[in-house]
Design a protein around this motif. Structure first.
Motif, PDB file in Angstrom:
ATOM      1  N   TRP A  28      19.889  57.504  37.172  1.00  0.00           N
ATOM      2  CA  TRP A  28      19.383  56.457  38.065  1.00  0.00           C
ATOM      3  C   TRP A  28      17.859  56.369  37.981  1.00  0.00           C
ATOM      4  O   TRP A  28      17.178  57.393  37.988  1.00  0.00           O
ATOM      5  CB  TRP A  28      19.782  56.744  39.505  1.00  0.00           C
ATOM      6  CG  TRP A  28      21.257  56.732  39.756  1.00  0.00           C
ATOM      7  CD1 TRP A  28      22.259  56.555  38.840  1.00  0.00           C
ATOM      8  CD2 TRP A  28      21.894  56.918  41.017  1.00  0.00           C
ATOM      9  NE1 TRP A  28      23.482  56.605  39.460  1.00  0.00           N
ATOM     10  CE2 TRP A  28      23.294  56.827  40.797  1.00  0.00           C
ATOM     11  CE3 TRP A  28      21.436  57.135  42.315  1.00  0.00           C
ATOM     12  CZ2 TRP A  28      24.228  56.960  41.827  1.00  0.00           C
ATOM     13  CZ3 TRP A  28      22.359  57.268  43.342  1.00  0.00           C
ATOM     14  CH2 TRP A  28      23.731  57.181  43.107  1.00  0.00           C
ATOM     15  N   PRO A  29      17.307  55.164  37.929  1.00  0.00           N
ATOM     16  CA  PRO A  29      15.849  55.017  37.890  1.00  0.00           C
ATOM     17  C   PRO A  29      15.223  55.318  39.246  1.00  0.00           C
ATOM     18  O   PRO A  29      15.890  55.295  40.288  1.00  0.00           O
ATOM     19  CB  PRO A  29      15.661  53.541  37.512  1.00  0.00           C
ATOM     20  CG  PRO A  29      16.891  52.870  38.023  1.00  0.00           C
ATOM     21  CD  PRO A  29      18.001  53.860  37.854  1.00  0.00           C
ATOM     22  N   ASP A  30      13.937  55.598  39.216  1.00  0.00           N
ATOM     23  CA  ASP A  30      13.213  55.928  40.454  1.00  0.00           C
ATOM     24  C   ASP A  30      13.364  54.834  41.502  1.00  0.00           C
ATOM     25  O   ASP A  30      13.450  55.131  42.702  1.00  0.00           O
ATOM     26  CB  ASP A  30      11.727  56.126  40.146  1.00  0.00           C
ATOM     27  CG  ASP A  30      11.463  57.329  39.255  1.00  0.00           C
ATOM     28  OD1 ASP A  30      12.413  58.106  39.002  1.00  0.00           O
ATOM     29  OD2 ASP A  30      10.311  57.483  38.804  1.00  0.00           O
ATOM     30  N   ALA A  31      13.388  53.595  41.053  1.00  0.00           N
ATOM     31  CA  ALA A  31      13.470  52.482  42.009  1.00  0.00           C
ATOM     32  C   ALA A  31      14.720  52.563  42.879  1.00  0.00           C
ATOM     33  O   ALA A  31      14.715  52.098  44.020  1.00  0.00           O
ATOM     34  CB  ALA A  31      13.453  51.154  41.255  1.00  0.00           C
ATOM     35  N   SER A  32      15.786  53.169  42.359  1.00  0.00           N
ATOM     36  CA  SER A  32      17.019  53.249  43.134  1.00  0.00           C
ATOM     37  C   SER A  32      16.901  54.252  44.277  1.00  0.00           C
ATOM     38  O   SER A  32      17.644  54.158  45.266  1.00  0.00           O
ATOM     39  CB  SER A  32      18.188  53.633  42.227  1.00  0.00           C
ATOM     40  OG  SER A  32      18.029  54.940  41.710  1.00  0.00           O
ATOM     41  N   HIS A  65      21.311  38.157  40.107  1.00  0.00           N
ATOM     42  CA  HIS A  65      21.085  39.018  38.946  1.00  0.00           C
ATOM     43  C   HIS A  65      22.272  38.960  37.986  1.00  0.00           C
ATOM     44  O   HIS A  65      22.095  38.879  36.764  1.00  0.00           O
ATOM     45  CB  HIS A  65      20.850  40.457  39.398  1.00  0.00           C
ATOM     46  CG  HIS A  65      19.559  40.682  40.113  1.00  0.00           C
ATOM     47  ND1 HIS A  65      18.350  40.237  39.621  1.00  0.00           N
ATOM     48  CD2 HIS A  65      19.276  41.309  41.287  1.00  0.00           C
ATOM     49  CE1 HIS A  65      17.376  40.582  40.446  1.00  0.00           C
ATOM     50  NE2 HIS A  65      17.908  41.226  41.461  1.00  0.00           N
ATOM     51  N   VAL A  66      23.499  39.021  38.527  1.00  0.00           N
ATOM     52  CA  VAL A  66      24.682  38.983  37.667  1.00  0.00           C
ATOM     53  C   VAL A  66      24.789  37.626  36.973  1.00  0.00           C
ATOM     54  O   VAL A  66      25.050  37.546  35.765  1.00  0.00           O
ATOM     55  CB  VAL A  66      25.965  39.269  38.477  1.00  0.00           C
ATOM     56  CG1 VAL A  66      27.201  39.079  37.605  1.00  0.00           C
ATOM     57  CG2 VAL A  66      25.929  40.678  39.041  1.00  0.00           C
ATOM     58  N   GLY A 212      28.214  48.546  38.070  1.00  0.00           N
ATOM     59  CA  GLY A 212      26.874  49.066  37.884  1.00  0.00           C
ATOM     60  C   GLY A 212      26.776  50.537  37.576  1.00  0.00           C
ATOM     61  O   GLY A 212      25.672  51.083  37.508  1.00  0.00           O
ATOM     62  N   TYR A 213      27.909  51.213  37.370  1.00  0.00           N
ATOM     63  CA  TYR A 213      27.886  52.663  37.195  1.00  0.00           C
ATOM     64  C   TYR A 213      27.189  53.074  35.897  1.00  0.00           C
ATOM     65  O   TYR A 213      26.629  54.156  35.805  1.00  0.00           O
ATOM     66  CB  TYR A 213      29.328  53.182  37.195  1.00  0.00           C
ATOM     67  CG  TYR A 213      29.463  54.676  37.215  1.00  0.00           C
ATOM     68  CD1 TYR A 213      29.145  55.399  38.361  1.00  0.00           C
ATOM     69  CD2 TYR A 213      29.925  55.375  36.106  1.00  0.00           C
ATOM     70  CE1 TYR A 213      29.278  56.776  38.401  1.00  0.00           C
ATOM     71  CE2 TYR A 213      30.063  56.750  36.132  1.00  0.00           C
ATOM     72  CZ  TYR A 213      29.742  57.452  37.281  1.00  0.00           C
ATOM     73  OH  TYR A 213      29.881  58.812  37.305  1.00  0.00           O
ATOM     74  N   LYS A 214      27.229  52.201  34.904  1.00  0.00           N
ATOM     75  CA  LYS A 214      26.709  52.569  33.599  1.00  0.00           C
ATOM     76  C   LYS A 214      25.382  51.861  33.331  1.00  0.00           C
ATOM     77  O   LYS A 214      24.352  52.219  33.871  1.00  0.00           O
ATOM     78  CB  LYS A 214      27.764  52.262  32.535  1.00  0.00           C
ATOM     79  CG  LYS A 214      29.093  52.982  32.848  1.00  0.00           C
ATOM     80  CD  LYS A 214      30.148  52.721  31.833  1.00  0.00           C
ATOM     81  CE  LYS A 214      31.489  53.279  32.304  1.00  0.00           C
ATOM     82  NZ  LYS A 214      31.468  54.719  32.579  1.00  0.00           N
ATOM     83  N   TYR A 215      25.384  50.834  32.532  1.00  0.00           N
ATOM     84  CA  TYR A 215      24.146  50.281  31.989  1.00  0.00           C
ATOM     85  C   TYR A 215      23.318  49.519  33.020  1.00  0.00           C
ATOM     86  O   TYR A 215      22.136  49.289  32.810  1.00  0.00           O
ATOM     87  CB  TYR A 215      24.472  49.398  30.792  1.00  0.00           C
ATOM     88  CG  TYR A 215      25.491  50.049  29.905  1.00  0.00           C
ATOM     89  CD1 TYR A 215      25.143  51.115  29.071  1.00  0.00           C
ATOM     90  CD2 TYR A 215      26.831  49.663  29.944  1.00  0.00           C
ATOM     91  CE1 TYR A 215      26.084  51.756  28.292  1.00  0.00           C
ATOM     92  CE2 TYR A 215      27.777  50.295  29.161  1.00  0.00           C
ATOM     93  CZ  TYR A 215      27.408  51.343  28.340  1.00  0.00           C
ATOM     94  OH  TYR A 215      28.343  51.978  27.584  1.00  0.00           O
ATOM     95  N   ALA A 216      23.944  49.138  34.152  1.00  0.00           N
ATOM     96  CA  ALA A 216      23.179  48.498  35.214  1.00  0.00           C
ATOM     97  C   ALA A 216      22.440  49.519  36.065  1.00  0.00           C
ATOM     98  O   ALA A 216      21.658  49.145  36.940  1.00  0.00           O
ATOM     99  CB  ALA A 216      24.094  47.652  36.105  1.00  0.00           C
ATOM    100  N   ALA A 278      17.384  46.849  42.949  1.00  0.00           N
ATOM    101  CA  ALA A 278      16.134  47.554  42.653  1.00  0.00           C
ATOM    102  C   ALA A 278      16.018  47.860  41.167  1.00  0.00           C
ATOM    103  O   ALA A 278      14.933  47.750  40.578  1.00  0.00           O
ATOM    104  CB  ALA A 278      16.066  48.844  43.462  1.00  0.00           C
ATOM    105  N   ALA A 279      17.125  48.250  40.537  1.00  0.00           N
ATOM    106  CA  ALA A 279      17.092  48.544  39.100  1.00  0.00           C
ATOM    107  C   ALA A 279      16.767  47.292  38.303  1.00  0.00           C
ATOM    108  O   ALA A 279      15.985  47.339  37.341  1.00  0.00           O
ATOM    109  CB  ALA A 279      18.431  49.127  38.659  1.00  0.00           C
ATOM    110  N   ARG A 280      17.343  46.171  38.698  1.00  0.00           N
ATOM    111  CA  ARG A 280      17.049  44.915  37.997  1.00  0.00           C
ATOM    112  C   ARG A 280      15.581  44.528  38.161  1.00  0.00           C
ATOM    113  O   ARG A 280      14.936  44.076  37.211  1.00  0.00           O
ATOM    114  CB  ARG A 280      17.956  43.799  38.529  1.00  0.00           C
ATOM    115  CG  ARG A 280      19.414  43.939  38.162  1.00  0.00           C
ATOM    116  CD  ARG A 280      19.693  43.581  36.724  1.00  0.00           C
ATOM    117  NE  ARG A 280      19.366  42.199  36.415  1.00  0.00           N
ATOM    118  CZ  ARG A 280      19.767  41.563  35.327  1.00  0.00           C
ATOM    119  NH1 ARG A 280      20.491  42.208  34.418  1.00  0.00           N
ATOM    120  NH2 ARG A 280      19.439  40.302  35.095  1.00  0.00           N
TER     121      ARG A 280
END
Length: 386
Positions: A28-32, A65-66, A212-216, A278-280
């Motif tokens: 997970w990125p920091d933004a999450s 986003h989707v 969103g579990y993987k590449y999102a 947040a990830a987007r």
């Protein structure tokens, strides 16, 4: 180029670990992290009025986003749920006549595979599965079976979770789809945000599920369904969220929205949508889109494949590479290698601090933004030590 700064929290928690399973559990990125906190704050600041904020701001942003990622013509075709299995159940419940005649493959993910087996046991479905192998003829064989008719539901993956093979004939299936049947559902879990995907030409004919579990990079809980208008207008499995909007139906009966909202369920944990949004935003702020991320991943996969073929990756040279890198063509974000000792290799690598994953006799190495060529060199050294 490295983008590790976007993942500083996750990487710092296990600095010696080599995580090459971005296709399985993406870090997970920091933004999450901040997004998860914001979900808690909003829930307690707004309390009983939280859902006004969720349906007024959080869900529309996630829908946007989707829709942008898939080039969908409208946000209104999208609903969210905690998992794709829940969404599959809602679509299946829309069939008025049983048993449902299903055309699928022998390579679908377990959420559909297991449920289809049980439907068949219960007499609710008759399932025809087209073998994936040999994969070079699969697309032709599957489309031919679909065109032969006699099916109510056609279910196929965009990218197959075990082998990494990509199905590129969605438009041919969409041409067959009719509201009266057959319906077409594409499982996009290993395609969404892994490879650029444009559904604009088929959005009115196919269902599409992903998450969103993987590449999102959103973790569990941010799954979605795109539903074409006119298909499955009155699903039997329905939640109270579907009671909001422009409703129609029989007088005195259960009424439904005509857009994708007819597939809404009920109350669920929306913190995953905070993380997804947040990830987007973090990707956009970094100037990254799916094409750029896929290109980064392809470069790492190509270098790793070259190391395997040259013998620099030790015994991995004995494995059959099921989805080799071919130019700049759309592809899975992982390399799938078949070998009888795949499970043993994975276990020994895990003992050495290298995370991959295995499906039967296939070991998979996934690539993402939090890896660079220095990490790849360490991976090559680790697998050589096998």
């Amino acid at each position: 180029m490295t983008h590790k700064s976007l993942f500083s929290r996750a990487l710092a928690l296990a600095p010696e670990r080599l995580h090459f399973a971005a296709h399985s559990h993406h870090l997970w990125p920091d933004a999450s992290f901040e997004a998860q906190q914001q979900a808690w704050l909003d829930a307690n600041i707004h309390a009983d009025r939280k859902w006004d904020l969720i349906f007024g701001d959080v869900i529309p942003e996630a829908q946007g986003h989707v829709a942008a990622e898939l080039n969908l013509p409208s946000l209104d075709s999208l609903v969210f749920s905690s998992n794709t299995h829940d969404l599959l159940l809602r679509v299946f419940s829309g069939f008025e006549t049983k048993p449902v005649r299903i055309l699928s493959t022998d390579g679908e993910f377990h959420s559909f595979r297991r449920q289809a087996d049980r439907w068949q046991e219960a007499g609710e479905a008759v399932v025809t599965r087209v073998p994936l192998e040999p994969f070079d003829t699969f697309a032709d064989r599957f489309v031919e079976a679909a065109r032969a008719g006699g099916h109510d539901w056609i279910v196929v993956s965009q990218v197959f979770f075990r082998t990494g093979g990509l199905f590129d004939r969605i438009a041919d299936l969409a041409d067959l789809a009719r509201p009266e049947g057959p319906w077409v559902l594409v499982d996009g879990y290993h395609g969404f945000m892994a490879t650029p995907t444009d559904l604009s030409a088929v959005a009115g004919q196919i269902f599409y599920v992903a998450g969103g579990y993987k590449y999102a990079m959103a973790g569990e809980g941010a799954c979605f369904l795109h539903a074409p208008e006119g298909f499955a207008p009155r699903p039997v499995v329905t939640g109270w969220f579907s009671e909001f909007g422009d409703l129609s139906g029989p007088p005195g009966g259960v009424q439904y929205r005509s857009d994708g909202g007819r597939f809404w369920g009920a109350t669920f944990d929306v913190s995953a949508l905070y993380r997804f949004n947040a990830a987007r935003r973090a990707l956009a702020d970094a100037g990254l889109d799916t094409a750029a991320v896929a290109d980064h991943s392809r470069g790492l996969a190509r270098a790793f494949e070259a190391a395997i073929r040259s013998g620099r990756a030790g015994r991995l040279a004995e494995a059959d590479i099921l989805n080799p890198v071919q130019g700049d063509a759309p592809r899975a974000r992982f390399l799938a290698l078949r070998h009888p000792q795949a499970a043993d290799w994975r276990a020994r690598l895990l003992d050495a601090g290298v995370v991959s994953d295995v499906r039967d006799d296939v070991i998979r190495f996934g690539f993402g933004l939090y890896q660079d060529h220095g990490d790849l060199d360490r991976l090559i050294q680790a697998v050589h030590a096998l």
